[in-house]
Design a protein around this motif. Sequence first.
Motif, PDB file in Angstrom:
ATOM      1  N   GLU A  88       0.745  -1.574   0.060  1.00 32.93           N
ATOM      2  CA  GLU A  88      -0.097   0.048  -0.062  1.00 32.93           C
ATOM      3  C   GLU A  88       0.802   1.516   0.089  1.00 32.93           C
ATOM      4  OE1 GLU A  88      -1.535   3.464   1.694  1.00 32.93           O
ATOM      5  OE2 GLU A  88      -0.488   1.711   3.401  1.00 32.93           O
ATOM      6  N   ARG A  89       1.907   1.466   0.761  1.00 35.34           N
ATOM      7  CA  ARG A  89       3.201   2.535   1.040  1.00 35.34           C
ATOM      8  C   ARG A  89       3.710   2.833  -0.359  1.00 35.34           C
ATOM      9  NH1 ARG A  89       2.269   6.185   4.063  1.00 35.34           N
ATOM     10  NH2 ARG A  89       0.625   5.628   4.588  1.00 35.34           N
ATOM     11  N   ARG A  90       3.791   1.625  -1.144  1.00 39.25           N
ATOM     12  CA  ARG A  90       4.815   1.672  -2.371  1.00 39.25           C
ATOM     13  C   ARG A  90       3.964   2.253  -3.198  1.00 39.25           C
ATOM     14  NH1 ARG A  90       6.962  -4.279  -6.127  1.00 39.25           N
ATOM     15  NH2 ARG A  90       7.975  -2.353  -7.361  1.00 39.25           N
ATOM     16  N   MET A  91       2.412   1.795  -3.333  1.00 35.85           N
ATOM     17  CA  MET A  91       1.717   2.458  -4.525  1.00 35.85           C
ATOM     18  C   MET A  91       0.997   3.723  -3.841  1.00 35.85           C
ATOM     19  SD  MET A  91       2.296  -0.254  -6.564  1.00 35.85           S
ATOM     20  CE  MET A  91       1.759  -0.172  -7.443  1.00 35.85           C
ATOM     21  N   LEU A  92       1.585   4.121  -3.283  1.00 40.72           N
ATOM     22  CA  LEU A  92       0.720   5.306  -2.834  1.00 40.72           C
ATOM     23  C   LEU A  92       1.987   6.467  -3.121  1.00 40.72           C
ATOM     24  CD1 LEU A  92      -1.595   7.167  -1.170  1.00 40.72           C
ATOM     25  CD2 LEU A  92       0.270   6.783   0.977  1.00 40.72           C
ATOM     26  N   THR A  93       3.692   6.292  -2.322  1.00 43.96           N
ATOM     27  CA  THR A  93       4.059   6.867  -3.459  1.00 43.96           C
ATOM     28  C   THR A  93       4.231   7.276  -4.615  1.00 43.96           C
ATOM     29  OG1 THR A  93       5.800   4.865  -2.781  1.00 43.96           O
ATOM     30  CG2 THR A  93       5.171   7.293  -1.156  1.00 43.96           C
ATOM     31  N   ARG A  94       3.928   5.844  -5.241  1.00 44.03           N
ATOM     32  CA  ARG A  94       4.050   5.679  -6.936  1.00 44.03           C
ATOM     33  C   ARG A  94       3.106   6.415  -7.694  1.00 44.03           C
ATOM     34  NH1 ARG A  94       3.952   0.029 -10.127  1.00 44.03           N
ATOM     35  NH2 ARG A  94       6.361   0.201  -9.031  1.00 44.03           N
ATOM     36  N   HIS A  95       1.407   6.211  -7.059  1.00 43.60           N
ATOM     37  CA  HIS A  95       0.268   7.520  -7.523  1.00 43.60           C
ATOM     38  C   HIS A  95       0.604   8.222  -6.772  1.00 43.60           C
ATOM     39  CE1 HIS A  95      -3.591   8.079  -9.389  1.00 43.60           C
ATOM     40  NE2 HIS A  95      -4.113   8.943  -7.642  1.00 43.60           N
ATOM     41  N   THR A  96       1.299   9.001  -6.026  1.00 46.42           N
ATOM     42  CA  THR A  96       1.683  10.505  -6.115  1.00 46.42           C
ATOM     43  C   THR A  96       2.497  10.870  -6.336  1.00 46.42           C
ATOM     44  OG1 THR A  96       2.583  10.144  -3.908  1.00 46.42           O
ATOM     45  CG2 THR A  96      -0.071  10.623  -3.386  1.00 46.42           C
ATOM     46  N   ALA A  97       3.645  10.476  -6.904  1.00 43.05           N
ATOM     47  CA  ALA A  97       4.332  10.984  -7.653  1.00 43.05           C
ATOM     48  C   ALA A  97       4.439  10.806  -8.975  1.00 43.05           C
ATOM     49  CB  ALA A  97       5.906   9.872  -7.767  1.00 43.05           C
ATOM     50  N   THR A  98       3.240  10.574  -9.456  1.00 49.02           N
ATOM     51  CA  THR A  98       2.020  10.365 -10.970  1.00 49.02           C
ATOM     52  C   THR A  98       1.586  11.695 -10.978  1.00 49.02           C
ATOM     53  OG1 THR A  98       0.963   8.802 -11.132  1.00 49.02           O
ATOM     54  CG2 THR A  98       3.272   8.275 -11.549  1.00 49.02           C
ATOM     55  N   VAL A  99       0.491  12.467  -9.729  1.00 45.55           N
ATOM     56  CA  VAL A  99      -0.151  12.567  -9.982  1.00 45.55           C
ATOM     57  C   VAL A  99      -0.235  14.168 -10.144  1.00 45.55           C
ATOM     58  CG1 VAL A  99      -2.528  13.795  -8.811  1.00 45.55           C
ATOM     59  CG2 VAL A  99      -2.140  11.233  -9.240  1.00 45.55           C
TER      60      VAL A  99
END
Length: 99
Positions: A88-99
């Motif tokens: 969850e942490r990994r995907m949250l940082t990945r998603h917020t980096a692309t937004v």
Amino acid sequence: MPTTLRLFRYVAIAEACSWAGLLIGMYFKYIAATGDLGVRVFGPIHGALFVLYVAGVIAAARTARWSIPTTALGLACAIPPFTSLWFERRMLTRHTATV
């Protein structure tokens, strides 16, 4: 953050907490041999949250357009204790980096 990803985050955290409860219950049942109340309480809770986590991974994968290997990793993270938090942490940082 889209609602689907927010719900996935909450379910991943809840699934990890239910793992903790189940592991503590298993300690008292099998190591301390003081009863199985913890397993009887947290077993069904963890089972339901496990199913919700799997559904959450699939829903989040569709929303965020995760690759098949990323989705498979998310599904695999449902099995070892607490790895849903890592994913969850990994995907949250990945998603917020692309937004």
